[in-house]
Design a protein around this motif. Structure first.
Motif, PDB file in Angstrom:
ATOM      1  N   ASN A 308       0.950  -1.236   0.011  1.00 53.73           N
ATOM      2  CA  ASN A 308       0.041   0.240   0.002  1.00 53.73           C
ATOM      3  C   ASN A 308       0.949   1.366   0.032  1.00 53.73           C
ATOM      4  OD1 ASN A 308      -2.372  -1.424  -0.046  1.00 53.73           O
ATOM      5  ND2 ASN A 308      -2.921  -0.884   1.989  1.00 53.73           N
ATOM      6  N   ASN A 309       2.341   1.110  -0.016  1.00 55.05           N
ATOM      7  CA  ASN A 309       2.920   2.168  -0.025  1.00 55.05           C
ATOM      8  C   ASN A 309       3.406   2.389  -1.674  1.00 55.05           C
ATOM      9  OD1 ASN A 309       2.910   2.880   2.732  1.00 55.05           O
ATOM     10  ND2 ASN A 309       4.514   1.171   3.047  1.00 55.05           N
ATOM     11  N   PRO A 311       1.951   3.650  -5.307  1.00 53.07           N
ATOM     12  CA  PRO A 311       0.617   4.389  -5.897  1.00 53.07           C
ATOM     13  C   PRO A 311       0.227   3.339  -6.756  1.00 53.07           C
ATOM     14  CG  PRO A 311       2.677   5.614  -5.525  1.00 53.07           C
ATOM     15  CD  PRO A 311       3.137   4.611  -5.271  1.00 53.07           C
ATOM     16  N   VAL A 314      -2.102   1.011  -5.076  1.00 52.76           N
ATOM     17  CA  VAL A 314      -3.147   1.441  -4.496  1.00 52.76           C
ATOM     18  C   VAL A 314      -4.306   1.842  -5.521  1.00 52.76           C
ATOM     19  CG1 VAL A 314      -3.904   3.661  -3.293  1.00 52.76           C
ATOM     20  CG2 VAL A 314      -1.910   2.446  -2.448  1.00 52.76           C
ATOM     21  N   VAL A 327      -1.896   3.319   4.948  1.00 53.67           N
ATOM     22  CA  VAL A 327      -0.614   3.306   4.216  1.00 53.67           C
ATOM     23  C   VAL A 327       0.386   3.847   5.337  1.00 53.67           C
ATOM     24  CG1 VAL A 327      -1.619   3.895   2.020  1.00 53.67           C
ATOM     25  CG2 VAL A 327      -1.125   5.639   3.625  1.00 53.67           C
ATOM     26  N   ILE A 333       1.171   8.573  -0.701  1.00 51.97           N
ATOM     27  CA  ILE A 333       0.179   8.062  -0.892  1.00 51.97           C
ATOM     28  C   ILE A 333      -1.071   8.674  -1.215  1.00 51.97           C
ATOM     29  CG2 ILE A 333      -1.370   5.851  -0.754  1.00 51.97           C
ATOM     30  CD1 ILE A 333       1.245   5.443  -1.939  1.00 51.97           C
TER      31      ILE A 333
END
Length: 382
Positions: A308-309, A311, A314, A327, A333
């Protein structure tokens, strides 16, 4: 701040719990409960893709070569308010209850310190509030706190050194001192290696609920827990705030089978009247077919984890229909989501094109999306 314990038989029956309504309190006070209000004249509301700061501005990984993982002490007032400077909706933090019934913010089961060259450990829940607050930086000028160490996953003991330090805090202080526009994702922490009796769980949860009741006001709150019984009990004890079940999504195996897959997580939610699931993102990418099943069950889905770090990872989740991400790299993000998801939605609506307003800059055909979903499980194995 003790609460009188109730008998197990006094806990409301699950049959009395209202139906799932995951959208009620999911959005920060910057937005209405139905989603993002794009401007004062807008009549169309777009569901908000949530960005949640992990332990505030991000968790600490002391052995990391990335300075961002050691920038600000996690789970502190400073970390929470630093996260609030960016376009995020919630912060996530971990709550445990001291032996004298005070909810405090701390992730690990044990605190490590050193005295006269000897390292010792103390279980957080066996400390009084006064003892807990003695570790690390102190609020009183000139007062020296006990040294603070941390045990890494590989068993190393390291000094808990970060670029910007801060003192420990209680749940009550967090409500009082953190930007009121920021929602709270309160993770209820319990030790994986302890079997808790139900009356103990109820007492701990009531102590936490008493603080929430006293200080929450209009702040949006989500409760979450890896402990399936605690998650279902907090849902029984209150119906004001949504409750999410935390799971590794099958990336780790536990004795309690309810923790071992997204399918089991769905069962826990449906049986307990919970509103959603928070999964390790690899569990979702490795089993993308679970996402529509979660949605068909009228549950929300959030994720956490190192991916989740990134982009692109995500934004892929946004395309998959996932509702939000927890995050560590809050600044990067939150801005990426703003640029690739939120702003395109705003622009589409300002142009009066509702269909355009439902798309982001990353647009894929259904065939391309299907290909990516099939490819992801292969990628995360490497």
């Amino acid at each position: 701040m003790a609460l009188k314990a109730v008998n197990v038989t006094d806990v409301p029956n699950l049959d009395q719990v209202p139906e799932n309504n995951a959208s009620l309190s999911l959005y920060s006070s910057r937005f209405n409960s139905e989603g993002l209000e794009l401007n004062s004249e807008a009549t169309f509301k777009v569901p908000k893709f949530l960005v949640i700061g992990h332990r505030g501005h991000g968790m600490n990984i002391l052995q990391s070569s990335d300075s961002r993982m050691k920038a600000i002490k996690e789970n502190t007032i400073l970390s929470f308010n630093s996260a609030a400077k960016f376009p995020i909706d919630f912060i996530e933090f971990d709550v445990q209850v001291t032996k004298d019934d005070c909810p405090v913010i701390f992730h690990d089961d044990f605190i490590f310190s050193e005295e006269n060259g000897t390292v010792f450990e103390k279980r957080v829940t066996e400390l009084s509030l006064e003892e807990f607050l003695c570790f690390g930086p102190q609020r009183e000028a000139g007062k020296q706190g006990k040294s603070l160490l941390r045990k890494t996953k590989d068993g190393k003991i390291l000094n808990w050194n970060v670029e910007t330090d801060d003192s420990f805090c209680t749940l009550a202080e967090t409500f009082q001192k953190v930007d009121p526009s920021l929602g709270f994702n309160i993770e209820l922490k319990f030790d994986d290696h302890i079997v808790y009796q139900q009356d103990h769980l109820i007492h701990v949860l009531q102590v936490i609920l008493q603080v929430v009741s006293e200080y929450a006001k209009d702040r949006p709150i989500i409760f979450s827990s890896f402990h399936p019984d605690a998650a279902q009990l907090i849902r029984k004890l209150q119906n004001t705030y949504p409750v999410f079940f935390l799971t590794n999504g099958g990336t780790q195996v536990y004795y309690d089978v309810r923790r071992n897959s997204l399918e089991e997580a769905i069962k826990v939610c449906m049986e307990g009247g919970l509103q959603g699931i928070v999964s390790e993102v690899k569990g979702v990418f490795g089993n993308p077919g679970a996402v529509p099943r979660i949605k068909e069950s009228k549950l929300s889905l959030l994720t956490y984890g190192k991916l989740n770090n990134v982009p692109e990872a995500v934004c892929m989740q946004h395309l998959m229909g996932i509702d939000g991400v927890i995050v560590d790299f809050v600044q990067e993000i939150s801005h990426a989501v703003d640029d690739m998801i939120i702003k395109p939605l705003n622009e589409g609506l300002r142009e009066g094109d509702e269909e355009t307003g439902t798309k982001s800059k990353l647009q894929f055909s259904q065939q391309e999306l299907s290909f990516l979903l099939k490819l992801i499980p292969e990628l995360i194995q490497h």
